[in-house]
Design an enzyme around this catalytic site. Structure first.
Site, mmCIF file in Angstrom:
data_model
loop_
_atom_site.group_PDB
_atom_site.id
_atom_site.type_symbol
_atom_site.label_atom_id
_atom_site.label_comp_id
_atom_site.label_asym_id
_atom_site.label_seq_id
_atom_site.Cartn_x
_atom_site.Cartn_y
_atom_site.Cartn_z
ATOM 1 N N HIS A 142 0.823 -1.212 0.000
ATOM 2 C CA HIS A 142 0.000 0.000 0.000
ATOM 3 C C HIS A 142 0.858 1.264 0.000
ATOM 4 O O HIS A 142 0.337 2.353 -0.190
ATOM 5 C CB HIS A 142 -0.932 0.015 1.207
ATOM 6 C CG HIS A 142 -1.891 -1.126 1.214
ATOM 7 N ND1 HIS A 142 -2.921 -1.237 0.296
ATOM 8 C CD2 HIS A 142 -1.975 -2.220 1.996
ATOM 9 C CE1 HIS A 142 -3.598 -2.345 0.532
ATOM 10 N NE2 HIS A 142 -3.037 -2.966 1.553
ATOM 11 N N PHE A 199 -2.944 8.902 7.585
ATOM 12 C CA PHE A 199 -3.265 7.559 7.118
ATOM 13 C C PHE A 199 -4.316 7.631 6.020
ATOM 14 O O PHE A 199 -5.192 8.481 6.022
ATOM 15 C CB PHE A 199 -3.764 6.698 8.264
ATOM 16 C CG PHE A 199 -2.660 6.239 9.165
ATOM 17 C CD1 PHE A 199 -1.968 5.076 8.900
ATOM 18 C CD2 PHE A 199 -2.292 7.003 10.268
ATOM 19 C CE1 PHE A 199 -0.932 4.663 9.715
ATOM 20 C CE2 PHE A 199 -1.271 6.610 11.091
ATOM 21 C CZ PHE A 199 -0.589 5.436 10.817
#
Length: 65
Positions: free
Chosen positions: A19, A64
């Site tokens: 990711h 995030f």
């Protein structure tokens, strides 16, 4: 002017995860073109420079996804 954003999740726990490929690509661009990464006041890191005559702003968010 080009603006590039390398996306990923901050912190050492997430460093080598798939990711974070955006962070990895951004880090390689910064290394290859000797850009200087500095902390921005907008919850991100910012690198500025010139690549092949084109002004570049490269962002790495500290939040995030």
């Amino acid at each position: 002017m080009l603006i590039l954003a390398g996306l990923g999740n901050p912190g050492p726990k997430h460093t080598r995860q798939r990711h974070n490929i955006g962070f990895m690509a951004a880090d390689e661009i910064i290394r290859r073109y000797n850009l200087i990464l500095r902390q921005s006041r907008h919850h991100s890191y910012l690198a500025e420079g010139t690549i092949l005559g084109e002004k570049i702003l490269l962002l790495k968010p500290k939040t995030f996804m």
